[in-house]
Design a protein around this motif. Structure first.
Motif, PDB file in Angstrom:
ATOM      1  N   GLY A   1       1.068   8.190  -5.840  1.00 45.28           N
ATOM      2  CA  GLY A   1       0.227   9.580  -4.935  1.00 45.28           C
ATOM      3  C   GLY A   1      -0.037  10.895  -5.906  1.00 45.28           C
ATOM      4  O   GLY A   1      -0.846  11.314  -5.889  1.00 45.28           O
TER       5      GLY A   1
ATOM      6  N   TRP B   1       1.155   4.400  -2.885  1.00 46.14           N
ATOM      7  CA  TRP B   1       1.245   5.710  -2.628  1.00 46.14           C
ATOM      8  C   TRP B   1       2.439   6.523  -3.131  1.00 46.14           C
ATOM      9  O   TRP B   1       2.347   7.577  -3.708  1.00 46.14           O
TER      10      TRP B   1
ATOM     11  N   LEU C   1      -7.636  14.153  -8.673  1.00 48.05           N
ATOM     12  CA  LEU C   1      -8.668  14.674  -7.890  1.00 48.05           C
ATOM     13  C   LEU C   1      -8.630  16.329  -8.201  1.00 48.05           C
ATOM     14  O   LEU C   1      -9.545  16.671  -8.319  1.00 48.05           O
ATOM     15  N   VAL C   2      -7.632  16.943  -8.567  1.00 51.57           N
ATOM     16  CA  VAL C   2      -7.502  18.100  -8.835  1.00 51.57           C
ATOM     17  C   VAL C   2      -8.285  18.433 -10.043  1.00 51.57           C
ATOM     18  O   VAL C   2      -9.144  19.346 -10.304  1.00 51.57           O
TER      19      VAL C   2
ATOM     20  N   ALA D   1     -26.081  16.395  -3.331  1.00 49.65           N
ATOM     21  CA  ALA D   1     -25.702  16.726  -1.833  1.00 49.65           C
ATOM     22  C   ALA D   1     -26.675  17.398  -1.208  1.00 49.65           C
ATOM     23  O   ALA D   1     -27.125  17.177  -0.016  1.00 49.65           O
TER      24      ALA D   1
ATOM     25  N   LEU E   1     -23.064  17.273  -8.660  1.00 52.84           N
ATOM     26  CA  LEU E   1     -22.718  16.670  -7.286  1.00 52.84           C
ATOM     27  C   LEU E   1     -23.401  17.573  -6.266  1.00 52.84           C
ATOM     28  O   LEU E   1     -23.828  17.181  -5.064  1.00 52.84           O
ATOM     29  N   SER E   2     -23.761  18.987  -6.484  1.00 51.94           N
ATOM     30  CA  SER E   2     -24.274  19.952  -5.758  1.00 51.94           C
ATOM     31  C   SER E   2     -25.580  19.554  -5.632  1.00 51.94           C
ATOM     32  O   SER E   2     -26.344  19.645  -4.341  1.00 51.94           O
TER      33      SER E   2
ATOM     34  N   ALA F   1     -12.087  18.244  -9.477  1.00 49.81           N
ATOM     35  CA  ALA F   1     -12.731  19.228  -8.767  1.00 49.81           C
ATOM     36  C   ALA F   1     -12.807  20.499  -9.614  1.00 49.81           C
ATOM     37  O   ALA F   1     -13.871  21.083  -9.603  1.00 49.81           O
ATOM     38  N   VAL F   2     -11.687  20.577 -10.444  1.00 50.39           N
ATOM     39  CA  VAL F   2     -11.743  22.077 -11.369  1.00 50.39           C
ATOM     40  C   VAL F   2     -13.015  21.371 -12.585  1.00 50.39           C
ATOM     41  O   VAL F   2     -13.883  22.522 -12.824  1.00 50.39           O
TER      42      VAL F   2
ATOM     43  N   SER G   1     -16.164  22.252 -11.053  1.00 56.53           N
ATOM     44  CA  SER G   1     -16.609  23.704 -10.715  1.00 56.53           C
ATOM     45  C   SER G   1     -16.913  24.198 -12.175  1.00 56.53           C
ATOM     46  O   SER G   1     -17.824  25.092 -12.252  1.00 56.53           O
TER      47      SER G   1
ATOM     48  N   VAL H   1      -2.753  10.300  -8.317  1.00 58.01           N
ATOM     49  CA  VAL H   1      -3.929  10.507  -7.528  1.00 58.01           C
ATOM     50  C   VAL H   1      -4.395  11.697  -7.375  1.00 58.01           C
ATOM     51  O   VAL H   1      -5.436  12.492  -7.430  1.00 58.01           O
ATOM     52  N   LEU H   2      -3.276  12.473  -6.718  1.00 56.50           N
ATOM     53  CA  LEU H   2      -3.598  14.046  -6.485  1.00 56.50           C
ATOM     54  C   LEU H   2      -3.766  14.806  -7.551  1.00 56.50           C
ATOM     55  O   LEU H   2      -4.896  15.563  -7.366  1.00 56.50           O
TER      56      LEU H   2
ATOM     57  N   MET I   1       0.832  -1.151  -0.077  1.00 58.18           N
ATOM     58  CA  MET I   1      -0.012  -0.012   0.149  1.00 58.18           C
ATOM     59  C   MET I   1       0.937   1.276   0.040  1.00 58.18           C
ATOM     60  O   MET I   1       0.724   2.367  -0.807  1.00 58.18           O
ATOM     61  N   LYS I   2       2.003   1.149   0.885  1.00 55.36           N
ATOM     62  CA  LYS I   2       2.952   2.328   0.808  1.00 55.36           C
ATOM     63  C   LYS I   2       3.553   2.466  -0.485  1.00 55.36           C
ATOM     64  O   LYS I   2       3.836   3.481  -0.898  1.00 55.36           O
TER      65      LYS I   2
END
Lengths: 168, 279
Positions: free
Chosen positions: B9, B5, B16-17, B40, B36-37, B20-21, B24, B12-13, B1-2
């Motif tokens: 990692g 990442w 996700l960015v 939610a 999503l909004s 997210a963008v 938006s 993955v980051l 697992m380590k």
């Protein structure tokens, strides 16, 4: 070395703690008003998670928390919490790994920093979008950070207890 | 697992960015809130309703045991005000009849103000220190759309719908810095712009800007929507003038307005889904 099962359990506990604090915020903290300002607990959670768990895992947690805040809370701009919480997490992780020893003082410092980062970003957006008075924006940022900071005494022991369970 | 990442990692980051963008951007481009909004909001709606109901119950209990003397005094003042308003109504009825007769004599079209209302309860008040908004339990399923005006039970403007989901909508109040409305001084007919100001938002006030240099504003003047452009209905009462001040340059004036209703105490409002005004 942490197995995937242990890692999943750890983040499940962090998610449960986050949900608990979010419910407290919705039911209690948001009803509190000090000089017209309400405390905002979410930047503290983003900072402390990164402070305990490191920059990578902390950033992912902060980003997800920020995204959830963006879709459920009203913000000056969409995506502002995703961006600010990620920055807070990275700053918190850097401080806790390089400058301060982990503990309550470190948690308070990284929480204060993350509250100021989030509030400053919101203030900047309002300044450029609506030409709001900079002095009023700065005052609001400091007010919000000041009344939110005591919540670190709630979040710190909660997150620390989860972190300690999985330290080998 | 380590190792996962360590190797992946950063990807993955970055993923996700990007997600997210993208979300938006979808929010900006979409007429309603993003998926999503919306999701939610739909999931959160029953919890918001429950929390607000409990809060309202506690508030009601507190008010039940409030000072009896204060309530008696308030009752007396309200009776006096009702008597004054009844007199004003009688006068306006007479004026209205005379107006209709004159319009008929001059062969003018009949004035008409048709509104389609949707009543809604406040299910959540925003606790953000940077915005002034609340959430209602009505959405696209009830014909609500972005830009709809929201009024109190007395007909005073309280805000505009800024985001709408399936069964919820977010209303930016008239105090919010993003709210800017074409306004009219009812007494003099002067055109101005009423909107939120961050410095005044926490005090529960808003600002009237672009007042002419020869303005004859008086404290207590009613400010109503101008209706110019046809986006919002005209003659919705926004606020009353509390102060008239000169800005830092000394060249222009602005007014501090007090809303006609206490926005923090609102529990039920009415959304104007559509309107048809014939002057």
């Amino acid at each position: 070395m942490m197995t995937s099962r242990t890692l999943t359990l750890k983040w499940f506990l962090f998610a449960s703690a986050t949900l608990l604090v979010a419910l407290l915020d919705a039911f209690a903290f948001s009803r509190i008003s000090v000089f017209g300002f309400s405390p905002f607990v979410f930047p503290i959670m983003a900072a402390l998670a990164a402070s305990f768990e490191g920059p990578l895992q902390g950033s992912v947690y902060a980003m997800i928390l920020g995204a959830l805040c963006d879709v459920t809370l009203t913000a000056p701009l969409p995506c502002v919490y995703t961006v600010s919480f990620t920055l807070c997490a990275l700053a918190a992780a850097a401080l806790s790994e390089g400058v301060l020893r982990p503990g309550l003082l470190c948690s308070a410092v990284v929480s204060a920093l993350s509250l100021l980062i989030t509030a400053s970003l919101c203030a900047l957006i309002l300044f450029f979008r609506s030409g709001a008075d900079p002095a009023a924006l700065l005052g609001a940022a400091l007010h919000e950070a000041a009344i939110s900071l005591p919540l670190v005494f709630l979040v710190h022991p909660l997150f620390l207890s989860i972190h300690k369970k999985f330290v080998f | 697992m380590k190792r996962f990442w360590e190797r992946n990692g950063i990807w993955v980051l970055l993923s996700l960015v990007v997600v997210a963008v993208s979300l938006s951007l979808l929010t900006y481009l979409s007429a309603t809130s993003s998926f999503l909004s919306n999701a939610a909001g739909v999931v959160a709606k029953p919890f918001r309703t429950a929390f607000t109901a409990v809060e309202q119950w506690v508030d009601d209990k507190q008010k039940y045991y409030a000072d009896y003397t204060a309530l008696e005094e308030e009752n007396r003042l309200l009776r006096e005000k009702i008597a004054e308003m009844e007199e004003a109504v009688r006068q306006s009825q007479s004026d209205s009849e005379e107006n209709a007769l004159l319009r008929e004599l001059l062969n003018l079209r009949e004035q008409r103000r048709d509104f389609v209302f949707e009543s809604a309860f406040v299910i959540e008040r925003s606790a953000s220190n940077w915005t002034s908004s609340f959430t209602l339990g009505r959405g696209t399923a009830h014909g609500v759309a972005v830009g709809n005006c929201v009024v109190s039970a007395e007909g005073y403007l309280v805000g505009v719908v800024s985001e709408v989901g399936y069964n919820w909508c977010t209303v930016l109040t008239i105090l919010d810095t993003d709210t800017q409305l074409g306004a009219l001084v009812f007494r003099t007919g002067e055109i101005a712009v009423a909107g939120g100001d961050f410095s005044l938002m926490k005090e529960g006030r808003l600002k009237l800007s672009y007042i002419g240099t020869a303005s004859q504003l008086l404290i207590g003047d009613r400010i109503v929507t101008s209706g110019l452009g046809g986006v919002y209905p005209s003659d919705l009462v926004i606020a009353s003038v509390e102060q008239v001040q000169t800005d830092d340059s000394g060249l222009t004036q602005y007014a501090v307005l007090k809303p006609m209703t206490d926005i923090d105490e609102l529990t039920e409002v009415f959304i104007i889904k559509s309107f048809d005004i014939v002057e």
